[in-house]
Write a protein that holds these residues in place. Structure first.
Motif, PDB file in Angstrom:
ATOM      1  N   ALA A   8      34.712  14.712  53.377  1.00 14.23           N
ATOM      2  CA  ALA A   8      33.313  14.157  53.193  1.00 14.23           C
ATOM      3  C   ALA A   8      33.363  13.380  54.387  1.00 14.23           C
ATOM      4  N   ILE A   9      32.252  13.475  55.432  1.00 16.79           N
ATOM      5  CA  ILE A   9      32.070  12.737  56.540  1.00 16.79           C
ATOM      6  C   ILE A   9      30.800  11.931  56.457  1.00 16.79           C
ATOM      7  N   ASN A  10      30.883  10.606  56.856  1.00 17.27           N
ATOM      8  CA  ASN A  10      29.730   9.734  56.997  1.00 17.27           C
ATOM      9  C   ASN A  10      29.216   9.717  58.546  1.00 17.27           C
ATOM     10  N   THR A  11      27.700   9.510  58.777  1.00 20.50           N
ATOM     11  CA  THR A  11      27.505   9.276  59.911  1.00 20.50           C
ATOM     12  C   THR A  11      28.024   8.899  61.001  1.00 20.50           C
ATOM     13  N   PHE A  12      28.752   7.654  60.398  1.00 19.38           N
ATOM     14  CA  PHE A  12      29.428   6.472  61.541  1.00 19.38           C
ATOM     15  C   PHE A  12      30.958   7.432  61.956  1.00 19.38           C
ATOM     16  N   GLU A  13      31.235   7.909  60.870  1.00 19.63           N
ATOM     17  CA  GLU A  13      32.565   8.672  61.383  1.00 19.63           C
ATOM     18  C   GLU A  13      32.327   9.864  62.178  1.00 19.63           C
ATOM     19  N   ALA A  14      31.332  10.515  61.943  1.00 18.35           N
ATOM     20  CA  ALA A  14      30.797  11.609  63.062  1.00 18.35           C
ATOM     21  C   ALA A  14      30.757  11.090  64.276  1.00 18.35           C
ATOM     22  N   MET A  15      30.195  10.071  64.256  1.00 19.26           N
ATOM     23  CA  MET A  15      29.904   9.302  65.748  1.00 19.26           C
ATOM     24  C   MET A  15      31.388   8.923  66.277  1.00 19.26           C
ATOM     25  N   ARG A  16      32.027   8.062  65.589  1.00 17.46           N
ATOM     26  CA  ARG A  16      33.186   7.494  66.149  1.00 17.46           C
ATOM     27  C   ARG A  16      34.235   8.499  66.691  1.00 17.46           C
ATOM     28  N   TYR A  17      34.506   9.363  65.596  1.00  9.36           N
ATOM     29  CA  TYR A  17      35.861  10.004  65.648  1.00  9.36           C
ATOM     30  C   TYR A  17      35.627  11.550  66.025  1.00  9.36           C
ATOM     31  N   LEU A  18      34.432  11.983  65.952  1.00 11.47           N
ATOM     32  CA  LEU A  18      34.198  13.449  66.421  1.00 11.47           C
ATOM     33  C   LEU A  18      33.038  13.765  67.550  1.00 11.47           C
ATOM     34  N   ASP A  19      32.772  12.464  67.976  1.00  8.80           N
ATOM     35  CA  ASP A  19      31.620  12.529  68.949  1.00  8.80           C
ATOM     36  C   ASP A  19      30.419  13.487  68.567  1.00  8.80           C
ATOM     37  N   VAL A  20      29.810  13.204  67.555  1.00  7.81           N
ATOM     38  CA  VAL A  20      28.824  13.987  67.230  1.00  7.81           C
ATOM     39  C   VAL A  20      27.687  12.776  66.812  1.00  7.81           C
TER      40      VAL A  20
END
Length: 99
Positions: free
Chosen positions: A42-54
């Motif tokens: 499960a991915i939250n918005t902050f994780e997507a921004m911080r670690y996936l460059d989404v």
């Protein structure tokens, strides 16, 4: 689902490996990274921004849904490094789907 969450180091490492494998800043590249990550976590918005460059996770989730992927949104409160609380989406790929 409201709670503070700290991303475990092993999840961070996995997300960074996904980012390194699927490079690029185009929306398609971001969708591929996000879908690969959702296949594992499960991915939250902050994780997507911080670690996936989404950088606009809700838009990428909407695009994935339009492509037929069943993704649920749960809400949680995240406390930033600055100490501010934010309500963000936690995205979950429905069981039975793979990336």
């Amino acid at each position: 689902m409201d709670r503070d969450q700290t991303t475990p180091p092993e999840k961070i490492a996995d997300l960074q490996a996904i980012r390194a494998t699927y490079t690029g800043s185009a929306s398609n590249a971001q969708r591929v990274r996000l879908l690969a990550a959702l296949g594992r976590y499960a991915i939250n918005t902050f994780e997507a921004m911080r670690y996936l460059d989404v950088y606009h996770c809700p838009a990428r989730v909407l695009q994935l849904r339009k492509l037929g992927h069943r993704i649920e949104t749960h809400w949680q409160t995240i406390t930033t490094e600055a100490g501010a609380a934010h309500r963000v989406g936690m995205y979950v790929l429905q069981s039975g789907e793979t990336s």
